[in-house]
Design a protein around this motif. Structure first.
Motif, PDB file in Angstrom:
ATOM      1  N   ALA A  78     -17.110  -3.252  -4.192  1.00 40.94           N
ATOM      2  CA  ALA A  78     -18.039  -2.134  -4.201  1.00 40.94           C
ATOM      3  C   ALA A  78     -18.479  -1.981  -5.644  1.00 40.94           C
ATOM      4  O   ALA A  78     -17.641  -1.877  -6.533  1.00 40.94           O
ATOM      5  CB  ALA A  78     -17.367  -0.867  -3.714  1.00 40.94           C
ATOM      6  N   ALA A  79     -19.799  -2.005  -5.837  1.00 44.82           N
ATOM      7  CA  ALA A  79     -20.359  -2.011  -7.192  1.00 44.82           C
ATOM      8  C   ALA A  79     -19.673  -3.114  -7.998  1.00 44.82           C
ATOM      9  O   ALA A  79     -19.646  -4.244  -7.560  1.00 44.82           O
ATOM     10  CB  ALA A  79     -20.211  -0.636  -7.836  1.00 44.82           C
ATOM     11  N   ASN A  80     -19.060  -2.784  -9.114  1.00 40.99           N
ATOM     12  CA  ASN A  80     -18.403  -3.826  -9.902  1.00 40.99           C
ATOM     13  C   ASN A  80     -16.906  -3.856  -9.694  1.00 40.99           C
ATOM     14  O   ASN A  80     -16.180  -4.429 -10.479  1.00 40.99           O
ATOM     15  CB  ASN A  80     -18.687  -3.613 -11.388  1.00 40.99           C
ATOM     16  CG  ASN A  80     -20.111  -3.951 -11.722  1.00 40.99           C
ATOM     17  OD1 ASN A  80     -20.849  -4.441 -10.872  1.00 40.99           O
ATOM     18  ND2 ASN A  80     -20.496  -3.685 -12.936  1.00 40.99           N
ATOM     19  N   ASN A  81     -16.470  -3.214  -8.646  1.00 41.36           N
ATOM     20  CA  ASN A  81     -15.029  -3.125  -8.429  1.00 41.36           C
ATOM     21  C   ASN A  81     -14.583  -4.012  -7.282  1.00 41.36           C
ATOM     22  O   ASN A  81     -15.241  -4.094  -6.252  1.00 41.36           O
ATOM     23  CB  ASN A  81     -14.622  -1.679  -8.129  1.00 41.36           C
ATOM     24  CG  ASN A  81     -14.800  -0.806  -9.336  1.00 41.36           C
ATOM     25  OD1 ASN A  81     -14.519  -1.223 -10.456  1.00 41.36           O
ATOM     26  ND2 ASN A  81     -15.292   0.401  -9.122  1.00 41.36           N
ATOM     27  N   LEU A  82     -13.466  -4.629  -7.501  1.00 36.02           N
ATOM     28  CA  LEU A  82     -12.857  -5.465  -6.474  1.00 36.02           C
ATOM     29  C   LEU A  82     -11.537  -4.818  -6.110  1.00 36.02           C
ATOM     30  O   LEU A  82     -10.752  -4.489  -6.989  1.00 36.02           O
ATOM     31  CB  LEU A  82     -12.631  -6.863  -7.053  1.00 36.02           C
ATOM     32  CG  LEU A  82     -11.870  -7.855  -6.190  1.00 36.02           C
ATOM     33  CD1 LEU A  82     -12.754  -8.372  -5.085  1.00 36.02           C
ATOM     34  CD2 LEU A  82     -11.386  -9.009  -7.035  1.00 36.02           C
ATOM     35  N   SER A  83     -11.338  -4.597  -4.822  1.00 38.45           N
ATOM     36  CA  SER A  83     -10.054  -4.008  -4.445  1.00 38.45           C
ATOM     37  C   SER A  83      -9.284  -4.973  -3.559  1.00 38.45           C
ATOM     38  O   SER A  83      -9.843  -5.648  -2.705  1.00 38.45           O
ATOM     39  CB  SER A  83     -10.248  -2.658  -3.758  1.00 38.45           C
ATOM     40  OG  SER A  83     -10.485  -2.832  -2.396  1.00 38.45           O
ATOM     41  N   GLY A 107       6.816  -4.655   0.626  1.00 44.75           N
ATOM     42  CA  GLY A 107       6.145  -3.378   0.468  1.00 44.75           C
ATOM     43  C   GLY A 107       4.645  -3.542   0.483  1.00 44.75           C
ATOM     44  O   GLY A 107       4.122  -4.647   0.572  1.00 44.75           O
ATOM     45  N   SER A 108       3.970  -2.424   0.416  1.00 40.57           N
ATOM     46  CA  SER A 108       2.516  -2.481   0.433  1.00 40.57           C
ATOM     47  C   SER A 108       1.990  -2.440  -0.993  1.00 40.57           C
ATOM     48  O   SER A 108       2.684  -2.006  -1.907  1.00 40.57           O
ATOM     49  CB  SER A 108       1.965  -1.302   1.220  1.00 40.57           C
ATOM     50  OG  SER A 108       2.417  -0.114   0.636  1.00 40.57           O
ATOM     51  N   PHE A 109       0.777  -2.915  -1.165  1.00 42.14           N
ATOM     52  CA  PHE A 109       0.176  -2.851  -2.494  1.00 42.14           C
ATOM     53  C   PHE A 109      -1.316  -2.618  -2.368  1.00 42.14           C
ATOM     54  O   PHE A 109      -1.933  -2.887  -1.339  1.00 42.14           O
ATOM     55  CB  PHE A 109       0.475  -4.117  -3.299  1.00 42.14           C
ATOM     56  CG  PHE A 109       0.069  -5.400  -2.623  1.00 42.14           C
ATOM     57  CD1 PHE A 109       0.979  -6.091  -1.842  1.00 42.14           C
ATOM     58  CD2 PHE A 109      -1.205  -5.912  -2.787  1.00 42.14           C
ATOM     59  CE1 PHE A 109       0.617  -7.268  -1.204  1.00 42.14           C
ATOM     60  CE2 PHE A 109      -1.575  -7.099  -2.162  1.00 42.14           C
ATOM     61  CZ  PHE A 109      -0.661  -7.777  -1.368  1.00 42.14           C
ATOM     62  N   SER A 110      -1.865  -2.140  -3.441  1.00 42.22           N
ATOM     63  CA  SER A 110      -3.280  -1.828  -3.458  1.00 42.22           C
ATOM     64  C   SER A 110      -3.713  -1.825  -4.906  1.00 42.22           C
ATOM     65  O   SER A 110      -3.134  -1.141  -5.728  1.00 42.22           O
ATOM     66  CB  SER A 110      -3.467  -0.449  -2.834  1.00 42.22           C
ATOM     67  OG  SER A 110      -4.813  -0.132  -2.840  1.00 42.22           O
ATOM     68  N   ARG A 111      -4.693  -2.618  -5.200  1.00 41.99           N
ATOM     69  CA  ARG A 111      -5.107  -2.687  -6.596  1.00 41.99           C
ATOM     70  C   ARG A 111      -6.620  -2.749  -6.696  1.00 41.99           C
ATOM     71  O   ARG A 111      -7.287  -3.401  -5.900  1.00 41.99           O
ATOM     72  CB  ARG A 111      -4.499  -3.927  -7.255  1.00 41.99           C
ATOM     73  CG  ARG A 111      -5.006  -4.096  -8.663  1.00 41.99           C
ATOM     74  CD  ARG A 111      -4.049  -4.692  -9.612  1.00 41.99           C
ATOM     75  NE  ARG A 111      -4.595  -4.520 -10.944  1.00 41.99           N
ATOM     76  CZ  ARG A 111      -4.193  -5.177 -11.995  1.00 41.99           C
ATOM     77  NH1 ARG A 111      -3.208  -6.029 -11.903  1.00 41.99           N
ATOM     78  NH2 ARG A 111      -4.760  -4.959 -13.164  1.00 41.99           N
ATOM     79  N   MET A 112      -7.127  -2.102  -7.696  1.00 42.49           N
ATOM     80  CA  MET A 112      -8.555  -2.096  -7.973  1.00 42.49           C
ATOM     81  C   MET A 112      -8.771  -2.745  -9.331  1.00 42.49           C
ATOM     82  O   MET A 112      -8.084  -2.422 -10.290  1.00 42.49           O
ATOM     83  CB  MET A 112      -9.032  -0.647  -7.986  1.00 42.49           C
ATOM     84  CG  MET A 112     -10.489  -0.481  -8.189  1.00 42.49           C
ATOM     85  SD  MET A 112     -11.383  -0.701  -6.655  1.00 42.49           S
ATOM     86  CE  MET A 112     -11.779   0.978  -6.289  1.00 42.49           C
ATOM     87  N   ILE A 113      -9.740  -3.638  -9.388  1.00 35.55           N
ATOM     88  CA  ILE A 113     -10.056  -4.287 -10.657  1.00 35.55           C
ATOM     89  C   ILE A 113     -11.533  -4.051 -10.954  1.00 35.55           C
ATOM     90  O   ILE A 113     -12.390  -4.372 -10.136  1.00 35.55           O
ATOM     91  CB  ILE A 113      -9.803  -5.810 -10.614  1.00 35.55           C
ATOM     92  CG1 ILE A 113      -8.426  -6.112 -10.068  1.00 35.55           C
ATOM     93  CG2 ILE A 113      -9.971  -6.448 -11.985  1.00 35.55           C
ATOM     94  CD1 ILE A 113      -8.475  -6.812  -8.753  1.00 35.55           C
ATOM     95  N   GLY A 114     -11.801  -3.525 -12.101  1.00 34.77           N
ATOM     96  CA  GLY A 114     -13.186  -3.359 -12.540  1.00 34.77           C
ATOM     97  C   GLY A 114     -13.622  -4.638 -13.230  1.00 34.77           C
ATOM     98  O   GLY A 114     -12.980  -5.082 -14.167  1.00 34.77           O
ATOM     99  N   LEU A 115     -14.693  -5.239 -12.727  1.00 33.25           N
ATOM    100  CA  LEU A 115     -15.169  -6.464 -13.356  1.00 33.25           C
ATOM    101  C   LEU A 115     -16.110  -6.093 -14.491  1.00 33.25           C
ATOM    102  O   LEU A 115     -16.843  -5.109 -14.409  1.00 33.25           O
ATOM    103  CB  LEU A 115     -15.858  -7.346 -12.317  1.00 33.25           C
ATOM    104  CG  LEU A 115     -14.910  -7.835 -11.223  1.00 33.25           C
ATOM    105  CD1 LEU A 115     -15.672  -8.432 -10.068  1.00 33.25           C
ATOM    106  CD2 LEU A 115     -13.919  -8.837 -11.787  1.00 33.25           C
ATOM    107  N   PRO A 116     -16.078  -6.883 -15.548  1.00 34.92           N
ATOM    108  CA  PRO A 116     -16.814  -6.488 -16.747  1.00 34.92           C
ATOM    109  C   PRO A 116     -18.339  -6.541 -16.630  1.00 34.92           C
ATOM    110  O   PRO A 116     -19.030  -5.909 -17.429  1.00 34.92           O
ATOM    111  CB  PRO A 116     -16.315  -7.465 -17.816  1.00 34.92           C
ATOM    112  CG  PRO A 116     -15.693  -8.577 -17.082  1.00 34.92           C
ATOM    113  CD  PRO A 116     -15.241  -8.059 -15.773  1.00 34.92           C
TER     114      PRO A 116
END
Lengths: 151, 136
Positions: A78-83, A107-116
């Motif tokens: 979404a936009a510049n973010n990868l989740s 366990g569960s995990f969830s991460r968001m990365i903002g791409l430059p």
């Protein structure tokens, strides 16, 4: 900030001023050295740990997630973010199994990365190979470097 | 018992080890996280080794010492530029001493999604024989 620290060192007045200058020089050298150190690892502290690389056309997001199946992963842009969201399951072993060591965790995990830079959300590919997830995110046309020829 | 499901995974840095012998090729060495459990019949070892292909994994068992060595081929090709680096990859190394006698013939190793599952069947002990004393 740094300057202030230099002048509030309590030993300053007992030492010869030249010593202090020498110490300052050492500190400056250390700062330059630190700035030069390549690939300094700064972790966001969120599972999974990520390596982000880029080339002319794409961003490459890699993560080590051993034991996670592709269908247990949810990857969105979404936009510049990868989740990246998912769950790591460790199957229960048969009854009567006695553990010597249990270091692996589920366990569960969830991460968001903002791409430059800007990305093209239509062109995102994810692949999972022997526990390593690779997401290839295509850069937006406008964000790609253009070669300019000199006339 | 599925109580592990709701828990959130925490980041664990890969554990780097000083390799026991001096290496000929430079690079980092990590300890894989393992689960080891045993039943009456066998000992099972599970190890997280992301990035390892079956061909690069070397399992060695001799004199009760089990050694796991695995090489990892770097995932990125050289013309990519690093933007952020949170983990590093290198080879895996770990060694265990086994208390039980293992049936070497029937060792089974499987590698799926970067997890190694190694089954080490125990050598069958002589079944206790009951001796009945007859009086006469």
């Amino acid at each position: 900030m740094i300057y202030r620290r230099f002048f509030t060192v309590p030993t300053f007045r007992f030492r010869h001023p030249i010593d202090e200058l020498y110490r300052m020089r050492q500190q400056l050298e250390q700062m330059v050295e630190d700035a030069k150190a390549p690939n300094q690892r700064v972790s966001a502290g969120v599972y999974p740990l990520i390596n982000l690389t880029e080339d002319k056309d794409n961003y490459y997001v890699r993560a080590e997630i051993p034991g996670v199946k592709g269908e247990e992963l949810d990857i969105q842009v979404a936009a510049n973010n990868l989740s990246i969201t998912g769950e790591r399951k460790i199957a229960m072993e048969e009854e009567g199994a006695k553990y010597h060591r249990k270091e692996r965790e589920a366990g569960s995990f969830s991460r968001m990365i903002g791409l430059p830079g800007d990305i093209n959300p239509e062109k995102v590919e994810a692949k999972l190979d022997s526990g390593i997830l690779t997401v290839v995110v295509s850069k937006a046309e406008a964000a790609k470097p253009k070669q300019i020829s000199v006339k | 018992m599925n109580d592990t499901q709701s828990k959130e995974l925490k980041v664990r840095e890969k554990q780097e080890v000083a390799s026991p012998a001096e290496q000929t090729t430079p690079g980092l060495v990590f300890t894989p996280a393992v689960d080891i459990f045993e039943t009456e019949k066998e000992i099972t070892l599970l190890a997280d080794m992301p990035g390892v292909k079956a061909d690069d994994l070397n399992i060695d068992l001799r004199d009760n010492t089990l050694t796991l060595i695995a090489d990892v081929t770097p995932a990125d090709d050289s013309n990519e530029e690093v933007v952020l680096m949170e983990y590093e990859s290198g080879r895996y190394y770990r060694q265990f001493t086994l208390g039980e006698i293992i049936n070497q013939e029937n060792i089974d190793a499987k590698l799926t999604d970067g997890v190694l599952r190694l089954s080490l069947p125990k050598v069958e002990k002589a079944t206790p024989k009951k001796i009945t004393v007859t009086s006469g």
